[in-house]
Design a protein around this motif. Structure first.
Motif, PDB file in Angstrom:
ATOM      1  N   THR A 299     -12.409  -2.217  -9.660  1.00 58.03           N
ATOM      2  CA  THR A 299     -11.632  -3.024  -8.610  1.00 58.03           C
ATOM      3  C   THR A 299     -11.839  -4.715  -8.672  1.00 58.03           C
ATOM      4  O   THR A 299     -12.939  -4.999  -8.805  1.00 58.03           O
TER       5      THR A 299
ATOM      6  N   LYS B 281      -3.705  -2.656  -4.838  1.00 57.24           N
ATOM      7  CA  LYS B 281      -4.390  -1.957  -3.685  1.00 57.24           C
ATOM      8  C   LYS B 281      -3.885  -2.769  -2.334  1.00 57.24           C
ATOM      9  O   LYS B 281      -3.582  -2.235  -1.265  1.00 57.24           O
TER      10      LYS B 281
ATOM     11  N   ASN C  24       0.824  -1.148  -0.018  1.00 51.94           N
ATOM     12  CA  ASN C  24       0.112  -0.215   0.083  1.00 51.94           C
ATOM     13  C   ASN C  24       0.914   1.191  -0.068  1.00 51.94           C
ATOM     14  O   ASN C  24       0.601   2.172  -0.688  1.00 51.94           O
TER      15      ASN C  24
END
Length: 317
Positions: A101, A41, A9
Motif C-alpha cells: 500500500t 483504496k 471504495n
C-alpha cells in the motif's frame, strides 16, 4: 469532490467484461491522468507528512492512515515534472499494488469514468521508452494519460527478480530450453520483470503488450497451420491491458475449439481487490499476484512436469 471520495471504495468492488473505471486526476497544469479504480483504496486530503531521511526524493514523507504508516509519493516528481507545492491543498490517492500500500500525491481529483478497454490504446509509437505511460484514451476530445505505476514503483523501490537457485536445478537447465511461454503485459517494466524471472528457469519467451495483440497472434498461428497448444507451454497474462483485458483474452481462448485447452495464468498487481470468482468465471487455470519470482518459477516448473519433462517434483508436491 465529495461524491468521488465517497464512492471510490464501493466502485473498487466492480468487475466488468472488458471494461474499466478510471479515476481522473491532475498533476501540473490541465493535463488529465487516469488510474484504474480497482487499485484505489481511498482518496483523501493530503495529511501531515513526516519526512524520512535518505529516502528517495519522490517519497515526500510518510503518513499515518487508518492505523498504518504508508509512504506518500509525489506523482508529478516521479514522472519527471516539478514537485507539487502547497501540500495541504493537495490530495492523496491511496493504492494497493503488488501487495503493498502506498499513496500518490496529486494536485486534484476530478471524477470517475466508465470505459471499455477497446477505447484504451497503447502510447503512440515513436514516444520512446522514457515515458511513464501504459496507455492513453480520449474524453471529450481531450487526451487522458494512464500512468505506468509499476515503472514508478520499480524506480523508487526496486523488487528482486532473481529466482532461488534451488528451483533452477541441473535437470531444469537441460529440459527447460525446449519449452516456450507467451507473456502478455502492457507495462514494459512488468513485462521485463516477468520474462527475466521465467527465463532464469531456462524457457524461452514471446512478449506482447496487450490482450488484442495476443489474441491476434494466436489466431495468426492457427492460420499458418501451427498449433499454439504445442508451441506454448503456457500463457502468462496481465489483467489490465489496453484494447483487450486479460479476462476477455482468457474467455476468447476458452471459447475457441482449437485453443480452449491452453494453460492460462493471470498475473496481476490487483492483489487487494482481486475477484477470484471472476478468474473462475472466465476459466483461467491459475492466478498469481505480482511479484513473487519463486512462485512464478515454480508454476512454470510444474507445467513442464505435466508436459512430461524430466524435472523432479518440488518438495512437498
Amino acid at each position: 469532490m465529495a461524491g468521488v471520495l465517497d464512492t471510490v471504495n464501493q466502485r473498487t468492488q466492480l468487475v466488468g467484461q472488458n471494461r474499466l473505471e478510471l479515476l481522473l486526476f491532475r498533476l501540473q497544469g490541465n493535463q488529465i491522468y487516469g488510474i484504474n479504480v480497482f487499485k484505489v483504496k481511498e482518496v483523501l486530503q493530503c495529511p501531515n507528512l513526516t519526512s524520512m531521511p535518505k529516502s528517495d526524493p519522490v517519497v515526500r514523507g510518510i503518513a499515518h492512515i487508518r492505523g498504518g504508516t504508508i509512504p506518500i509519493m509525489d506523482l508529478s516528481l516521479a514522472t519527471g515534472n516539478a514537485p507539487l507545492t502547497d501540500l495541504k491543498n493537495k490530495f492523496v490517492i491511496i493504492t494497493e499494488y503488488n501487495m503493498k500500500t502506498q499513496g500518490f500525491l496529486v494536485s486534484s481529483v476530478e471524477r470517475i469514468i466508465n470505459m471499455n478497454w477497446s477505447e484504451i490504446h497503447p502510447p503512440p509509437k515513436g514516444t520512446g521508452n522514457a515515458h511513464y505511460l501504459t496507455a492513453v484514451t480520449k474524453l471529450n476530445d481531450r487526451m487522458v494519460e494512464i500512468i505506468d505505476v509499476e515503472k514508478i514503483l520499480s524506480e523508487v523501490a526496486p523488487m528482486t527478480v532473481e529466482v532461488s537457485q534451488s528451483i533452477v536445478t541441473e535437470a531444469m537447465a537441460a529440459e527447460a530450453p525446449s519449452y516456450h511461454v507467451l507473456v502478455v503485459d502492457d507495462s514494459k517494466i512488468a513485462l521485463k520483470q516477468t520474462t527475466r524471472c521465467i527465463e532464469q528457469v531456462g524457457v524461452t519467451t514471446t512478449k506482447l503488450m496487450d490482450g488484442k495483440a495476443a489474441w491476434e497472434h494466436l489466431l495468426g498461428m492457427l492460420d499458418e497451420g501451427k498449433d499454439p497448444r504445442q508451441e506454448y507451454l503456457m500463457i502468462i497474462s496481465d489483467i489490465e491491458m489496453p484494447e483487450m483485458d486479460g479476462y476477455t483474452l482468457t474467455a476468447e481462448i476458452r471459447s475457441h475449439p482449437q485453443l480452449k485447452d491452453m494453460y492460462i495464468m493471470l498475473h496481476t498487481s490487483l492483489s487487494g481487490v482481486f475477484n477470484e470468482a471472476m478468474v473462475k468465471k472466465v476459466g483461467a487455470d491459475n492466478f498469481l499476484p505480482k511479484f513473487k519470482p519463486d512462485e512464478l518459477a515454480e508454476i512454470v516448473v510444474h507445467q513442464i512436469e505435466k508436459r512430461g519433462g524430466v524435472v523432479p517434483a518440488l518438495d512437498g508436491e
